[in-house]
Design an enzyme around this catalytic site. Structure first.
Site, mmCIF file in Angstrom:
data_model
loop_
_atom_site.group_PDB
_atom_site.id
_atom_site.type_symbol
_atom_site.label_atom_id
_atom_site.label_comp_id
_atom_site.label_asym_id
_atom_site.label_seq_id
_atom_site.Cartn_x
_atom_site.Cartn_y
_atom_site.Cartn_z
ATOM 1 N N ARG A 126 0.819 -1.221 0.000
ATOM 2 C CA ARG A 126 0.000 0.000 0.000
ATOM 3 C C ARG A 126 0.848 1.264 0.000
ATOM 4 O O ARG A 126 0.308 2.359 0.159
ATOM 5 C CB ARG A 126 -0.945 0.006 1.196
ATOM 6 C CG ARG A 126 -0.247 -0.193 2.537
ATOM 7 C CD ARG A 126 -1.240 -0.069 3.645
ATOM 8 N NE ARG A 126 -0.706 -0.551 4.899
ATOM 9 C CZ ARG A 126 -1.302 -0.370 6.058
ATOM 10 N NH1 ARG A 126 -2.442 0.282 6.110
ATOM 11 N NH2 ARG A 126 -0.782 -0.848 7.162
ATOM 12 N N ASP A 183 10.642 -7.382 7.733
ATOM 13 C CA ASP A 183 10.220 -6.437 6.692
ATOM 14 C C ASP A 183 9.951 -5.057 7.285
ATOM 15 O O ASP A 183 9.725 -4.107 6.534
ATOM 16 C CB ASP A 183 8.971 -6.951 5.957
ATOM 17 C CG ASP A 183 7.847 -7.324 6.901
ATOM 18 O OD1 ASP A 183 8.046 -8.219 7.746
ATOM 19 O OD2 ASP A 183 6.764 -6.713 6.810
HETATM 20 P P1 AMP Z 1 2.760 -4.181 8.056
HETATM 21 O O1 AMP Z 1 2.327 -5.144 9.092
HETATM 22 O O2 AMP Z 1 1.959 -2.894 8.029
HETATM 23 O O3 AMP Z 1 4.223 -3.904 8.085
HETATM 24 O O4 AMP Z 1 2.440 -4.857 6.637
HETATM 25 C C1 AMP Z 1 2.915 -6.117 6.261
HETATM 26 C C2 AMP Z 1 2.665 -6.331 4.801
HETATM 27 O O5 AMP Z 1 1.272 -6.233 4.511
HETATM 28 C C3 AMP Z 1 3.326 -5.324 3.882
HETATM 29 O O6 AMP Z 1 3.656 -5.992 2.688
HETATM 30 C C4 AMP Z 1 2.235 -4.314 3.636
HETATM 31 O O7 AMP Z 1 2.405 -3.596 2.446
HETATM 32 C C5 AMP Z 1 1.021 -5.210 3.567
HETATM 33 N N1 AMP Z 1 -0.222 -4.520 3.930
HETATM 34 C C6 AMP Z 1 -0.618 -4.116 5.160
HETATM 35 N N2 AMP Z 1 -1.825 -3.535 5.095
HETATM 36 C C7 AMP Z 1 -2.200 -3.558 3.799
HETATM 37 C C8 AMP Z 1 -3.364 -3.115 3.085
HETATM 38 N N3 AMP Z 1 -4.378 -2.522 3.700
HETATM 39 N N4 AMP Z 1 -3.384 -3.319 1.754
HETATM 40 C C9 AMP Z 1 -2.374 -3.921 1.120
HETATM 41 N N5 AMP Z 1 -1.271 -4.360 1.726
HETATM 42 C C10 AMP Z 1 -1.181 -4.190 3.049
HETATM 43 MG MG MG Z 2 5.545 -3.113 7.182
#
Ligand code: AMP
Ligand code: MG
Length: 505
Positions: free
Chosen positions: A109, A272
């Site tokens: 995103r 990540d």
């Molecule tokens: P995070 O836990 O926010 O670090 O996200 C982990 C993974 O999920 C990353 O690849 C983000 O880009 C993806 N991600 C989190 N929320 C969304 C969303 N609403 N739409 C698309 N990808 C998401």
């Molecule tokens: Mg992340």
């Protein structure tokens, strides 16, 4: 900065680039090659409005304040208008999440617009988080909700104000477009800024997949742009990749010492979410400690407590081992990789000791200081004393002008009195006024506590952004007194303990 809702921007064509005289673009990551990213444009959001803007970050980027106030900026920083010179893309990475290999993730995103030359001539990447779906969105909608975007915006700038390495935030814009989470919410976009958004996970991705040579190409790119000194490392000679691993370990150790000394819980330390530059990145369920509870878990989704406050330093090391494993094909042999990782523990311990001593007003540490630090932390934990208020009150008390005494914060007065006697003996030979001044410069008065973020969010959900603006101003200078904002430095209210922040954002 106090600007209310801006009028909607009707009929903007996101496909036709608009000239952006305010920004000087380059696109080195896009130029790196097609295997590292997918070119794509953000998806428009209807009728965007400003929620918050950082003048500091705009100045750092050399952005003309007039442009920053314009409709064009509002559209561009929401992803509704492509600026000439920008080549938007989503990058691919992988990662370990909660200790398990999660495979391919990527910018699901976040969309990188490109690099902007900052006022001091160094390039900074500009990324829009919540800018719509990408090939890496998996099941997600590519959006971010207003509440988590306000938290990321304010915390990025609060961390910078505290002197902690972090990605920055230029703006947060909102739209009434509906986004479904546990409840229906509204969308927002944070314009994030960093020298690089590369994560450990980028290297993991190209180590365990991707075409031959891509891992080396990525590492070379990273070294040339951000760690050129690794090409002439005294210790690792002709092995710049080992030197890179060592340099990242050292930066991460410094970062973790800052987090622990400040009482910052990140909440989702997946590989990540670990910056190759040692920046705090991806603000999700983070929290600044209220009461000092060493095992505090700020992420409601973290049922095992993997990312509990007191586990963070070890988790960072675990993540560095993942990075070391990923770089192994470049480093060559395991012993060299292990040697590069070796610096983490001593660097972390020394940095933490130095920072905790500074919180006590001790510029130079002596024998016995470690016990002094450990013993007060044990007392803070035993009585669940508010972490930052303790340090701020202690600073004022050393200066001889306490509004409130440290003693009032404790239950076990005799234990505190005994510790205070030792502490006073330790600082007796030092000049009290100078010590107090130094302490007030490292023990912040203002932090983005969960309840403050929550209040700003609730008001913003009613379209009142004044608390976002006020918090930004105060948190940019968290060591200053700001007497007109005394209430923002209070103990958290009772209801604060009921706030639950999960990964949902
Ligand atoms: P995070 O836990 O926010 O670090 O996200 C982990 C993974 O999920 C990353 O690849 C983000 O880009 C993806 N991600 C989190 N929320 C969304 C969303 N609403 N739409 C698309 N990808 C998401
Ligand atoms: Mg992340």
């Amino acid at each position: 900065m106090d600007s209310p809702l801006s009028p909607s921007l009707a009929g903007v064509d996101a496909s036709a680039p608009a000239a952006s005289p305010a920004l000087r673009w380059s696109n080195s990551f896009a130029d790196l090659g097609a295997v590292f990213s997918t070119p794509l444009s953000p998806t428009e959001l209807p009728d965007p409005y400003w929620v918050g803007r950082s003048q500091q970050v705009a100045d750092m980027l050399g952005i003309d304040p007039l442009w920053m106030g314009s409709e064009q900026a509002l559209a561009a920083l929401t992803g509704n208008l492509r600026l000439e010179g920008s080549r938007p893309l989503a990058s691919v990475y992988s990662g370990h999440q909660f200790g398990q290999w999660a495979g391919q993730l990527g910018d699901g995103r976040a969309i990188l617009l490109g690099e902007i030359e900052t006022a001091d001539g160094t390039p900074s990447e500009l990324q829009l988080k919540g800018a719509g779906p990408t090939p890496y969105s998996r099941m997600g909608d590519g959006r971010a909700v207003l509440r988590s975007s306000i938290r990321e915006f304010l915390c990025s700038e609060a961390m910078h104000g505290l002197g902690i390495a972090t990605t920055r935030a230029l703006s947060v814009t909102g739209s009434d477009a509906r986004v479904r989470r546990e409840e229906v919410e509204t969308a927002a976009v944070v314009a994030r800024v960093a020298p690089s958004f590369l994560r450990f996970g980028h290297f993991e991705h190209f180590s365990y997949g991707g075409p031959a040579g891509a891992l080396g190409q990525l590492a070379d790119y990273c070294i040339d742009r951000h760690y050129p000194q690794c090409r002439s490392s005294a210790r690792f000679g002709a092995n710049p990749y080992a030197a890179l691993l060592e340099a990242v370990s050292a930066r991460t150790a410094e970062l973790l010492a800052q987090w622990q000394a400040t009482g910052f819980c990140h909440g989702v330390m997946n590989t990540d979410n670990m910056s190759i530059l040692g920046l705090t990145i991806d603000y999700g369920p983070f929290q600044f400690l209220d009461a000092f509870i060493p095992g505090h878990i700020c992420n409601h989704s973290d049922s095992q407590g993997r990312y509990a406050f007191n586990r963070q330093p070890n988790i960072a090391q675990w993540n560095l081992f993942c990075l070391g494993q990923a770089l192994l094909p470049l480093i060559g042999d395991q012993d060299t990789a292990l040697a590069a990782l070796e610096c983490y523990q001593p660097a972390f311990a020394a940095a933490l000791q130095r920072r905790m001593a500074a919180k006590l007003g001790l510029a130079h540490t002596h024998d016995g200081d470690r016990e002094l630090i450990e013993d007060i932390l044990a007392l803070l934990a035993q009585d669940r004393v508010d972490y930052s208020i303790f340090w701020r009150r202690l600073s004022h008390q050393v200066g001889g002008q306490p509004q409130h005494t440290v003693r009032e914060l404790f239950v076990d007065h005799s234990a505190l009195d005994a510790w205070m006697t030792r502490y006073h003996q330790r600082i007796a030979p030092l000049p009290a006024a100078a010590v107090a001044r130094a302490m007030l410069g490292v023990n912040p008065k203002f932090l983005l506590r969960n309840y403050l973020g929550e209040q700003a969010i609730r008001q913003a959900q009613r379209k009142d952004y004044s608390l976002v603006t006020t918090l930004l101003r105060v948190l940019e200078a968290p060591f200053d007194e700001h007497p007109q904002h005394e209430a923002l430095a209070d103990l958290p209210p009772q209801w604060a303990s009921g706030i639950e922040i999960s990964c949902s954002s």
